[in-house]
Design a protein around this motif. Structure first.
Motif, PDB file in Angstrom:
ATOM      1  N   PRO A 345       0.780  -1.244   0.000  1.00 26.95           N
ATOM      2  CA  PRO A 345       0.000   0.000   0.000  1.00 26.95           C
ATOM      3  C   PRO A 345       0.807   1.288   0.000  1.00 26.95           C
ATOM      4  O   PRO A 345       0.248   2.347  -0.265  1.00 26.95           O
ATOM      5  CB  PRO A 345      -0.822  -0.118   1.291  1.00 26.95           C
ATOM      6  N   GLN A 346       2.113   1.226   0.341  1.00 23.34           N
ATOM      7  CA  GLN A 346       2.875   2.461   0.497  1.00 23.34           C
ATOM      8  C   GLN A 346       4.066   2.490  -0.444  1.00 23.34           C
ATOM      9  O   GLN A 346       4.697   1.469  -0.706  1.00 23.34           O
ATOM     10  CB  GLN A 346       3.350   2.593   1.950  1.00 23.34           C
ATOM     11  N   THR A 347       4.391   3.699  -0.910  1.00 26.60           N
ATOM     12  CA  THR A 347       5.472   3.862  -1.872  1.00 26.60           C
ATOM     13  C   THR A 347       6.797   3.335  -1.340  1.00 26.60           C
ATOM     14  O   THR A 347       7.564   2.696  -2.069  1.00 26.60           O
ATOM     15  CB  THR A 347       5.614   5.342  -2.257  1.00 26.60           C
ATOM     16  N   ALA A 348       7.098   3.580  -0.077  1.00 23.58           N
ATOM     17  CA  ALA A 348       8.377   3.129   0.484  1.00 23.58           C
ATOM     18  C   ALA A 348       8.500   1.612   0.395  1.00 23.58           C
ATOM     19  O   ALA A 348       9.581   1.076   0.111  1.00 23.58           O
ATOM     20  CB  ALA A 348       8.520   3.597   1.929  1.00 23.58           C
ATOM     21  N   GLN A 349       7.393   0.910   0.630  1.00 21.68           N
ATOM     22  CA  GLN A 349       7.424  -0.549   0.565  1.00 21.68           C
ATOM     23  C   GLN A 349       7.603  -1.049  -0.865  1.00 21.68           C
ATOM     24  O   GLN A 349       8.238  -2.073  -1.094  1.00 21.68           O
ATOM     25  CB  GLN A 349       6.134  -1.115   1.167  1.00 21.68           C
ATOM     26  N   ILE A 350       7.056  -0.300  -1.830  1.00 21.33           N
ATOM     27  CA  ILE A 350       7.256  -0.666  -3.235  1.00 21.33           C
ATOM     28  C   ILE A 350       8.687  -0.350  -3.655  1.00 21.33           C
ATOM     29  O   ILE A 350       9.367  -1.159  -4.297  1.00 21.33           O
ATOM     30  CB  ILE A 350       6.272   0.106  -4.135  1.00 21.33           C
ATOM     31  N   ALA A 351       9.166   0.849  -3.295  1.00 15.57           N
ATOM     32  CA  ALA A 351      10.488   1.293  -3.715  1.00 15.57           C
ATOM     33  C   ALA A 351      11.588   0.380  -3.186  1.00 15.57           C
ATOM     34  O   ALA A 351      12.647   0.242  -3.826  1.00 15.57           O
ATOM     35  CB  ALA A 351      10.721   2.727  -3.250  1.00 15.57           C
ATOM     36  N   TYR A 352      11.382  -0.230  -2.051  1.00 17.40           N
ATOM     37  CA  TYR A 352      12.351  -1.179  -1.474  1.00 17.40           C
ATOM     38  C   TYR A 352      12.744  -2.248  -2.486  1.00 17.40           C
ATOM     39  O   TYR A 352      13.895  -2.713  -2.503  1.00 17.40           O
ATOM     40  CB  TYR A 352      11.711  -1.824  -0.241  1.00 17.40           C
ATOM     41  N   SER A 404       4.735  13.128  -4.916  1.00 21.42           N
ATOM     42  CA  SER A 404       5.739  13.800  -4.077  1.00 21.42           C
ATOM     43  C   SER A 404       6.643  12.789  -3.375  1.00 21.42           C
ATOM     44  O   SER A 404       7.682  13.156  -2.826  1.00 21.42           O
ATOM     45  CB  SER A 404       5.057  14.706  -3.049  1.00 21.42           C
ATOM     46  N   ASN A 405       6.272  11.515  -3.393  1.00 20.73           N
ATOM     47  CA  ASN A 405       7.102  10.458  -2.799  1.00 20.73           C
ATOM     48  C   ASN A 405       8.044   9.794  -3.800  1.00 20.73           C
ATOM     49  O   ASN A 405       8.718   8.823  -3.469  1.00 20.73           O
ATOM     50  CB  ASN A 405       6.209   9.386  -2.176  1.00 20.73           C
ATOM     51  N   ASP A 406       8.102  10.316  -5.011  1.00 20.99           N
ATOM     52  CA  ASP A 406       8.929   9.681  -6.038  1.00 20.99           C
ATOM     53  C   ASP A 406      10.420   9.683  -5.706  1.00 20.99           C
ATOM     54  O   ASP A 406      11.190   8.909  -6.283  1.00 20.99           O
ATOM     55  CB  ASP A 406       8.710  10.351  -7.401  1.00 20.99           C
ATOM     56  N   PHE A 407      10.837  10.534  -4.769  1.00 22.93           N
ATOM     57  CA  PHE A 407      12.244  10.552  -4.381  1.00 22.93           C
ATOM     58  C   PHE A 407      12.687   9.215  -3.788  1.00 22.93           C
ATOM     59  O   PHE A 407      13.885   8.913  -3.713  1.00 22.93           O
ATOM     60  CB  PHE A 407      12.500  11.686  -3.373  1.00 22.93           C
ATOM     61  N   LEU A 408      11.743   8.394  -3.383  1.00 19.11           N
ATOM     62  CA  LEU A 408      12.071   7.100  -2.786  1.00 19.11           C
ATOM     63  C   LEU A 408      12.527   6.081  -3.830  1.00 19.11           C
ATOM     64  O   LEU A 408      13.195   5.103  -3.491  1.00 19.11           O
ATOM     65  CB  LEU A 408      10.854   6.558  -2.034  1.00 19.11           C
ATOM     66  N   THR A 447       0.379  10.646 -19.250  1.00 15.92           N
ATOM     67  CA  THR A 447       1.245  11.825 -19.204  1.00 15.92           C
ATOM     68  C   THR A 447       2.185  11.889 -18.006  1.00 15.92           C
ATOM     69  O   THR A 447       3.102  12.716 -18.010  1.00 15.92           O
ATOM     70  CB  THR A 447       0.395  13.109 -19.235  1.00 15.92           C
ATOM     71  N   VAL A 448       1.982  11.076 -16.966  1.00 18.13           N
ATOM     72  CA  VAL A 448       2.915  11.114 -15.835  1.00 18.13           C
ATOM     73  C   VAL A 448       4.085  10.152 -16.087  1.00 18.13           C
ATOM     74  O   VAL A 448       4.121   9.451 -17.105  1.00 18.13           O
ATOM     75  CB  VAL A 448       2.216  10.773 -14.507  1.00 18.13           C
ATOM     76  N   ARG A 449       5.037  10.114 -15.174  1.00 23.65           N
ATOM     77  CA  ARG A 449       6.200   9.240 -15.323  1.00 23.65           C
ATOM     78  C   ARG A 449       5.755   7.777 -15.289  1.00 23.65           C
ATOM     79  O   ARG A 449       4.748   7.414 -14.698  1.00 23.65           O
ATOM     80  CB  ARG A 449       7.254   9.543 -14.244  1.00 23.65           C
ATOM     81  N   GLY A 450       6.565   6.922 -15.924  1.00 26.86           N
ATOM     82  CA  GLY A 450       6.279   5.499 -15.854  1.00 26.86           C
ATOM     83  C   GLY A 450       5.773   4.903 -17.149  1.00 26.86           C
ATOM     84  O   GLY A 450       5.729   5.561 -18.198  1.00 26.86           O
ATOM     85  N   ILE A 451       5.377   3.645 -17.056  1.00 26.74           N
ATOM     86  CA  ILE A 451       4.948   2.834 -18.201  1.00 26.74           C
ATOM     87  C   ILE A 451       3.463   2.528 -18.036  1.00 26.74           C
ATOM     88  O   ILE A 451       3.092   1.731 -17.169  1.00 26.74           O
ATOM     89  CB  ILE A 451       5.744   1.515 -18.260  1.00 26.74           C
ATOM     90  N   PRO A 452       2.592   3.136 -18.834  1.00 28.32           N
ATOM     91  CA  PRO A 452       1.152   2.911 -18.649  1.00 28.32           C
ATOM     92  C   PRO A 452       0.731   1.494 -19.040  1.00 28.32           C
ATOM     93  O   PRO A 452       1.219   0.944 -20.030  1.00 28.32           O
ATOM     94  CB  PRO A 452       0.504   3.932 -19.593  1.00 28.32           C
TER      95      PRO A 452
END
Length: 600
Positions: A345-352, A404-408, A447-452
């Protein structure tokens, strides 16, 4: 004695291999009655290891392929120094430049298909003699007959939509007695399910796609097989799978893996518990198992000329084993892309879980996984466009807070983004079939970052309620079967509303193919005001301005606030209407609408 006749061996895996792989070691599995009773030798002094397990029907032989000079390698099976039979093994030539194949990336749009529900191109394979579950389209959760041929026949439709890659849910054989259409409980990972077609059909799909500059992504399952897998029915060793004294199911709480406070018992059940009773959990800490699935994955890349993997339940397996599996593939194919399903559910857990994550480094871990799936964005989308502006945390503020959490992330542009998939609630169901909310979502994804990633059928307004069972979010695509009353694969077969959905999606994602600022540009976004979100994608030579009005009222936007991105530009070309819009002072935005402007 005729050495070519060999009833003693019923399976050899991999069934063949390829010259010129970087890793010289190849682990061959020979299977047959009491096969381990034989002594084995071969030419070229290439055998480096022979492993016999508790089950005498298996023999694992590792060879050094760099010592080979011929395409056929004979294995001599002996008893008392006498040759009883010879098993010949073939090495094939790789495609030119195979190692440097380019995987999918942020310039692509991925179209997700459940093949059984997409199109039936060959009604002769609806059922097969060697698989248990038979064709029954009247049963919502039954086999409906969609197949590889159905995908091939509709590649023009997929391409016209603006998609550049296809991710199909698994196509390897699944011999469960029921619910086998999802194909995640595989019974043979070297064989396409005969109800979908053959291995040759899968290769033909890749060839047809590559002629259209489309990429093929295979859905790969590392964590488990089906209970009916032929090896599960006759285990090489009890340690091939995780087993407890009593059946133990994973608790699905994946956060325990990087939780510094987690108990060892919780961690053990997390990683070793079975997904469901019909899916035995593979023990990837066993070197025989890990080598088997490494080689199986590489074999499919070479055989079917694949462009990527989507890996099911990536973080349900032992983390270091998965890091080794991923590294083995990317070592052979440095530009190949692999996206892992990390449903958290959280960006930090995905970014890990993304390769070179500094969060993972805190635990001395690197997954080697290039791409992760942005499930937190999916959750934000599911709420944001259904909400009005009531306080600072609702509506499009959810999207702003998410990005805003993309820095992770070590690489925020290499993330799979989506509003739905084959396991979630359908977007159009969530939005009450409000096409305005659908358009807002597609604009965001484009239009945002990433692969749709798009999910089949949503582009014509298909809905479905997961609360009624998974079959309801996996309905048949209208027109995929010869006797369907409607054919939504063609414009004349679609309703006016379906064409509104399709035309918008097609125009949007075909435009996306042309814009490098969207593929690789930077992003600047502004704090939303009154449920209106504005952001820019830009390179040194291109700038795109995106406006999302999530409020159910006309809004006038003063552009002076965005001067740092608008800079010297005075006009924006609306990519849908092709009209030029003056952006020097104000922009009008209709209720629940979006605007994409290429600045000029």
């Amino acid at each position: 004695m005729d050495f070519l006749v060999n009833p003693q061996i019923t399976k050899v895996e991999p069934p063949f291999w390829f010259f010129g792989m970087k890793n010289p070691e190849l682990q061959l599995m020979f299977y047959g009655p009491q096969i381990s009773e034989f002594e084995v030798s071969t030419n070229f002094d290439c055998i480096t290891k022979i492993v016999k397990t508790e089950n005498p029907n298996y023999l694992f032989i590792t060879i050094n392929t760099h010592k080979l000079t011929e395409s056929i390698l004979p294995f001599y099976f002996k008893k008392e120094q006498e040759i009883v039979f010879i098993q010949k093994y073939e090495f094939k030539k790789r495609r030119e430049n195979s190692a440097n194949r380019k995987g999918f990336d942020a310039a692509d749009v991925v179209y997700l298909i459940m093949p059984d529900r997409f199109a039936n191109g060959n009604d002769q394979n609806n059922s097969s003699e060697n698989t248990t579950e038979k064709y029954n389209r009247d049963l919502p959760a039954g086999r409906h007959g969609g197949d590889i041929e159905g995908i091939i026949k509709n590649l023009d439709y997929i391409q016209s939509l603006g998609a550049t890659a296809i991710w199909s849910t698994p196509l390897c054989e699944d011999n469960d007695a029921d619910f086998s259409y999802h194909t995640y409980a595989q019974s043979d990972v070297y064989k396409i399910d005969p109800r979908y077609g053959s291995n040759a059909d899968y290769l033909r799909l890749a060839q047809e796609m590559h002629q259209r500059n489309l990429k093929l992504i295979m859905d790969y399952v590392t964590n488990h097989w089906g209970i009916t897998h032929w090896m599960i029915q006759d285990l090489p060793t009890p340690e091939w799978i995780h087993q407890f004294k009593e059946y133990t199911e994973t608790h699905h709480k994946r956060s325990v893996i990087n939780d510094i406070h987690a108990s060892q018992k919780d961690l053990e059940i997390c990683l070793k518990g079975w997904f469901v009773p019909s899916m035995p959990d593979l023990n990837l800490e066993n070197p025989l198992v890990l080598n088997y699935i490494k080689q199986n994955a590489i074999w499919w890349i070479e055989f079917a000329d694949l462009d990527g993997f989507r890996v099911d339940t990536y973080n349900y397996s032992e983390p270091q084993a998965m890091a080794n599996w991923t590294k083995a593939i990317t070592a052979e194919y440095p530009n190949f892309n692999i996206v892992g399903e990390i449903w958290m559910p959280q960006t930090a857990q995905i970014a890990y879980w993304q390769k070179d994550s500094q969060i993972g480094a805190l635990r001395q871990y690197n997954s080697n996984l290039p791409t992760v799936m942005d499930f937190p964005l999916m959750e934000a989308i599911s709420k944001a466009f259904n909400e009005g502006y009531s306080n600072g945390d609702t509506g499009v503020m959810r999207l702003y807070d998410h990005f805003s959490n993309d820095f992770l992330y070590p690489n925020s542009n290499n993330i799979l983004i989506f509003g739905e998939n084959h396991d979630t609630q359908r977007l159009n169901q969530l939005f009450g079939n409000d096409i305005r909310k659908y358009k807002l979502t597609m604009t965001l994804l484009a239009t945002v970052r990433g692969i749709p990633q798009l999910y089949y059928g949503s582009e014509i307004g298909m809905d479905g309620d997961k609360n009624n069972g998974d079959a309801d979010i996996r309905k048949d695509f209208p027109g995929g079967w010869p006797n369907d009353p409607q054919n939504a694969f063609i414009a004349s077969g679609r309703t006016e509303q379906q064409n509104q959905y399709f035309d918008f999606t097609s125009q949007l994602f075909n435009w996306r193919k042309t814009n490098n600022a969207i593929h690789s540009g930077k992003m600047t976004h502004y704090i939303p005001e009154n449920n209106l979100y504005v952001y820019f994608r830009y390179t040194a030579t291109q700038t795109v301005m995106v406006l999302l009005n999530n409020q159910d009222e006309l809004q006038s936007i003063t552009t002076q606030r965005f001067a740092e991105n608008i800079q010297h530009y005075s006009l924006g070309r609306d990519i849908l209407s092709n009209q030029l819009i003056d952006i020097t002072h104000q922009i009008l935005l209709e209720p629940k609408s979006s605007l994409i402007l290429e600045l000029a």
